[in-house]
Design an enzyme around this catalytic site. Structure first.
Site, PDB file in Angstrom:
ATOM      1  N   ARG A 145    -104.480  19.479 -16.969  1.00  0.00           N
ATOM      2  CA  ARG A 145    -105.336  18.580 -17.725  1.00  0.00           C
ATOM      3  C   ARG A 145    -106.700  18.418 -17.053  1.00  0.00           C
ATOM      4  O   ARG A 145    -107.715  18.227 -17.718  1.00  0.00           O
ATOM      5  CB  ARG A 145    -104.653  17.210 -17.878  1.00  0.00           C
ATOM      6  CG  ARG A 145    -103.509  17.237 -18.880  1.00  0.00           C
ATOM      7  CD  ARG A 145    -102.695  15.952 -18.851  1.00  0.00           C
ATOM      8  NE  ARG A 145    -103.497  14.771 -19.101  1.00  0.00           N
ATOM      9  CZ  ARG A 145    -103.842  14.330 -20.308  1.00  0.00           C
ATOM     10  NH1 ARG A 145    -103.475  15.009 -21.391  1.00  0.00           N
ATOM     11  NH2 ARG A 145    -104.548  13.225 -20.437  1.00  0.00           N
ATOM     12  N   CYS A 190    -102.901   3.853 -26.003  1.00  0.00           N
ATOM     13  CA  CYS A 190    -102.743   4.245 -27.406  1.00  0.00           C
ATOM     14  C   CYS A 190    -101.322   3.945 -27.869  1.00  0.00           C
ATOM     15  O   CYS A 190    -100.698   4.733 -28.573  1.00  0.00           O
ATOM     16  CB  CYS A 190    -103.100   5.714 -27.602  1.00  0.00           C
ATOM     17  SG  CYS A 190    -102.067   6.870 -26.666  1.00  0.00           S
TER      18      CYS A 190
END
Length: 301
Positions: A146, A238
């Site tokens: 990532r 989220c």
């Protein structure tokens, strides 16, 4: 409407939603079509640049961050990712709910030094750069794969004075460096993925929620050690479960002296009913993306 699963019932109960709110949330989770794209202009885009596609009138969203546009969708309207300007790095795409989570930064003075502890793939760092350019910013991501994506996005979009790093939060705490602004877009159970039509097995269960809440608290306990006097910390997720949101914030405010939650007037319609300090929730049925949570903290000078 089909009968709610145990996990869905548990979530709605924990959120203290009435029947109508529960029905709206569950409908959005099952439909899987709540994602709403936004584009944030990058440092490569000139000040007068306007996206080369039709955008929505967002006058009803006073919280919308600067240099953010919401593309219209429909038959005959080109996708923003198909335009050469996207490949040239003039704008970065993300869910509109991520832009909503960063709205609290309107109350934060331009930082001399900033650190995004959980930065990949780069959305929050990009939104911060759009608001504060020029920046002296560190975008951190512990996961190597990532981190590569994060570095690529920062380079493609021309964010200046940004350093990409891969330290753990506890290593940052041990470094002793202090920042004026800390972003913690924390790893979470990602329940909003369901509202984007993405399978996420176990995200409504206590095992995943509790595991993430423990990790979030650890990240924040390290983050607060990196804060300069008067610094701000923006926490966001989220996901919807209060154990990963309001309860994490309450834990930090109780455990770490000298910090207070900050009222964000433009987010007043989204204020959480679950706590007595300012924290904010976006649900998918609000119409601004898949949803999320944010809370802005300030350290005493």
């Amino acid at each position: 409407m089909q009968e709610a699963s145990h996990g869905e019932q548990r979530l709605c109960k924990r959120l203290a939603l009435d029947d109508a709110e529960s029905a709206a949330l569950l409908a959005a989770m099952r439909a899987g079509d709540s994602s709403r794209s936004a584009v944030v202009l990058t440092p490569k885009a000139p000040p007068e640049y306007v996206p080369p596609f039709p955008c929505a009138d967002m006058s009803t969203a006073p919280w919308l961050p600067p240099r953010v546009f919401v593309p219209l969708t429909g038959e005959g309207i080109p996708r923003p990712t198909a335009h050469p300007d996207y490949r040239a790095g003039l704008y970065y795409m993300l869910d509109l709910s991520s832009c909503w989570e960063s709205a609290a930064l309107e109350l934060v003075p331009p930082p001399a030094l900033s650190l995004d502890l959980c930065a990949a793939p780069g959305g929050k760092s990009m939104l911060m750069a759009a608001r504060y350019l020029p920046v002296n910013h560190t975008a951190n991501e512990v996961n190597a794969a990532r981190r590569g994506i994060l570095r690529q996005n920062m380079e493609q979009c021309g964010v200046p004075n940004v350093t990409v790093t891969g330290l753990r939060p506890d290593q940052w705490a041990a470094e002793g460096q202090q920042f004026d602004l800390l972003l913690v877009d924390a790893p979470c159970s990602g329940q909003s993925l369901l509202c984007k039509g993405i399978r996420n097995p176990g995200c409504l269960g206590p095992a995943m929620v509790n595991g993430n809440a423990k990790r979030q608290k650890g990240i924040l306990l390290a983050a607060v050690q990196c804060a300069a006097p008067g610094a701000h910390l923006l926490y966001s997720t989220c996901t919807y479960d209060p154990d990963e949101n309001e309860k994490v914030m309450a834990y930090i405010l109780r455990r770490v002296p000298g910090w207070a939650a900050v009222e964000v007037p433009t987010l007043a319609p989204f204020r959480s009913r679950l706590v007595d300090f300012p924290a904010y929730r976006l649900y998918p049925h609000h119409g601004f993306g898949a949803g999320g949570f944010c809370c802005l903290l300030r350290k005493n000078a």
